[in-house]
Motif scaffolding. Structure first.
Motif, PDB file in Angstrom:
ATOM      1  N   ARG A   1       0.510  -1.178  -0.033  1.00  0.00           N
ATOM      2  CA  ARG A   1       0.158   0.081  -0.578  1.00  0.00           C
ATOM      3  C   ARG A   1       1.033   1.275   0.617  1.00  0.00           C
ATOM      4  N   GLY A   2       1.685   1.255   0.802  1.00  0.00           N
ATOM      5  CA  GLY A   2       2.438   2.276   0.666  1.00  0.00           C
ATOM      6  C   GLY A   2       3.283   2.415  -0.379  1.00  0.00           C
ATOM      7  N   THR A   3       3.882   1.336  -1.148  1.00  0.00           N
ATOM      8  CA  THR A   3       4.945   1.753  -1.867  1.00  0.00           C
ATOM      9  C   THR A   3       3.726   2.204  -3.183  1.00  0.00           C
ATOM     10  N   ALA A   4       2.616   1.424  -3.377  1.00  0.00           N
ATOM     11  CA  ALA A   4       1.305   2.433  -4.377  1.00  0.00           C
ATOM     12  C   ALA A   4       1.153   3.606  -4.299  1.00  0.00           C
ATOM     13  N   ALA A   5       0.723   3.753  -3.409  1.00  0.00           N
ATOM     14  CA  ALA A   5       0.603   5.173  -2.941  1.00  0.00           C
ATOM     15  C   ALA A   5       1.899   6.044  -3.129  1.00  0.00           C
ATOM     16  N   GLU A   6       3.459   5.606  -3.183  1.00  0.00           N
ATOM     17  CA  GLU A   6       4.249   6.800  -3.333  1.00  0.00           C
ATOM     18  C   GLU A   6       4.744   6.363  -4.743  1.00  0.00           C
ATOM     19  N   GLN A   7       4.440   5.439  -5.728  1.00  0.00           N
ATOM     20  CA  GLN A   7       4.280   5.977  -6.940  1.00  0.00           C
ATOM     21  C   GLN A   7       3.174   6.204  -7.371  1.00  0.00           C
ATOM     22  N   THR A   8       2.263   6.530  -7.356  1.00  0.00           N
ATOM     23  CA  THR A   8       1.543   7.354  -7.523  1.00  0.00           C
ATOM     24  C   THR A   8       1.487   8.809  -7.124  1.00  0.00           C
ATOM     25  N   THR A   9       1.765   9.428  -6.304  1.00  0.00           N
ATOM     26  CA  THR A   9       2.456  10.602  -5.461  1.00  0.00           C
ATOM     27  C   THR A   9       3.474  10.924  -6.683  1.00  0.00           C
ATOM     28  N   GLY A  10       4.557  10.204  -6.726  1.00  0.00           N
ATOM     29  CA  GLY A  10       5.779   9.988  -7.986  1.00  0.00           C
ATOM     30  C   GLY A  10       4.917  10.207  -8.958  1.00  0.00           C
ATOM     31  N   ALA A  11       4.089   9.599  -9.433  1.00  0.00           N
ATOM     32  CA  ALA A  11       3.613   9.713 -11.130  1.00  0.00           C
ATOM     33  C   ALA A  11       3.007  11.261 -11.299  1.00  0.00           C
ATOM     34  N   VAL A  12       2.403  11.989 -10.082  1.00  0.00           N
ATOM     35  CA  VAL A  12       2.159  13.522 -10.499  1.00  0.00           C
ATOM     36  C   VAL A  12       2.812  14.166 -10.399  1.00  0.00           C
ATOM     37  N   LEU A  13       4.052  13.583  -9.005  1.00  0.00           N
ATOM     38  CA  LEU A  13       5.437  15.400  -9.461  1.00  0.00           C
ATOM     39  C   LEU A  13       6.028  15.265 -10.236  1.00  0.00           C
ATOM     40  N   SER A  14       6.256  13.760 -10.543  1.00  0.00           N
ATOM     41  CA  SER A  14       6.931  14.099 -11.914  1.00  0.00           C
ATOM     42  C   SER A  14       6.456  14.311 -13.506  1.00  0.00           C
TER      43      SER A  14
END
Length: 238
Positions: free
Chosen positions: A130-143
């Motif tokens: 869950r933490g990895t998925a949240a981090e990936q989603t946040t990373g995609a938005v910030l990218s």
């Protein structure tokens, strides 16, 4: 009545003769005599005889009562205390059933421990995913916002970051920082191939190790994850 001579004094004395026409029964009672008279007569005779016991009247059914006190009966000895019986060993069938239940209990305990460990690992794995998925989603938005941040950096270098645009830039930079976005890449930083992308190489007597002498584009990290490397020019020692 008749007269007789007395042998002692030679005088004539009168002899009294009593004729009782009552008959005596075989059981010792005189005909015509009442029961109470017979009892009284027997009681008087018993007192005169001084016997040890009072005769029982067969007519009234009285029991013979001893005149002397009977000897005291011996006190019975106390019964010995009962010894507790030793416990009997369990039957073979009961022992086998108990052993089977113990084995079943051990198996169920091992199963429970295994299921508990599996569930704990599952929860850890789910939390990590869950933490990895949240981090990936946040990373995609910030990218997607990194090009906007690059434009802000260039405007800052040319001193064009003024007025309302400067306010918007500062607000956007603060918002991305709250999500864990960190910028890196400055002049004079040691060159790190894992974090820097070298687009130019040159030599310089002023450096003792590969050093970033120019930064074309800053890099960004999100937590421990490298979101984008920095584009730099590297100077090597002569």
């Amino acid at each position: 009545m008749s007269r007789a001579e007395d042998e002692n004094d030679g005088q004539a004395t009168e002899r009294v003769v009593i004729r009782d026409r009552r008959k005596i029964n075989p059981n010792g009672k005189v005909a015509g005599e009442s029961v109470s008279d017979a009892k009284e007569a027997k009681a008087k005779e018993s007192k005169r005889s001084g016997g040890a016991h009072r005769a029982a009247d067969p007519e009234d059914g009285a029991e013979v009562t001893p005149t002397e006190k009977p000897a005291s009966a011996p006190t019975p000895a106390p019964a010995p205390a009962a010894t507790p019986a030793a416990p009997k060993p369990p039957a073979p069938a009961l022992g086998a059933e108990l052993e089977a239940l113990r084995t079943d209990l051990e198996e169920r305990t091992l199963d429970l421990q295994r299921v508990t460990a599996e569930y704990a690992n599952y929860r850890k794995r789910v939390d990590r995913d869950r933490g990895t998925a949240a981090e990936q989603t946040t990373g995609a938005v910030l990218s997607a916002l990194l090009p906007v941040l690059d434009d802000i950096d260039r405007a800052r270098e040319h001193d064009d970051l003024k007025g309302p645009f400067a306010t918007v830039a500062e607000t956007l930079t603060a918002a991305t920082g709250k999500f864990g976005l960190v910028a890196f890449g400055e002049k004079g930083d040691p060159f790190d191939p894992t974090r820097h992308e070298a687009v130019a190489h040159l030599t310089s007597p002023d450096v003792k190790e590969p050093t970033c002498v120019e930064v074309m584009r800053r890099g960004y990290t999100l937590g421990e994850r490298l979101l984008r490397p920095a584009l730099v020019a590297v100077a090597d020692p002569e």
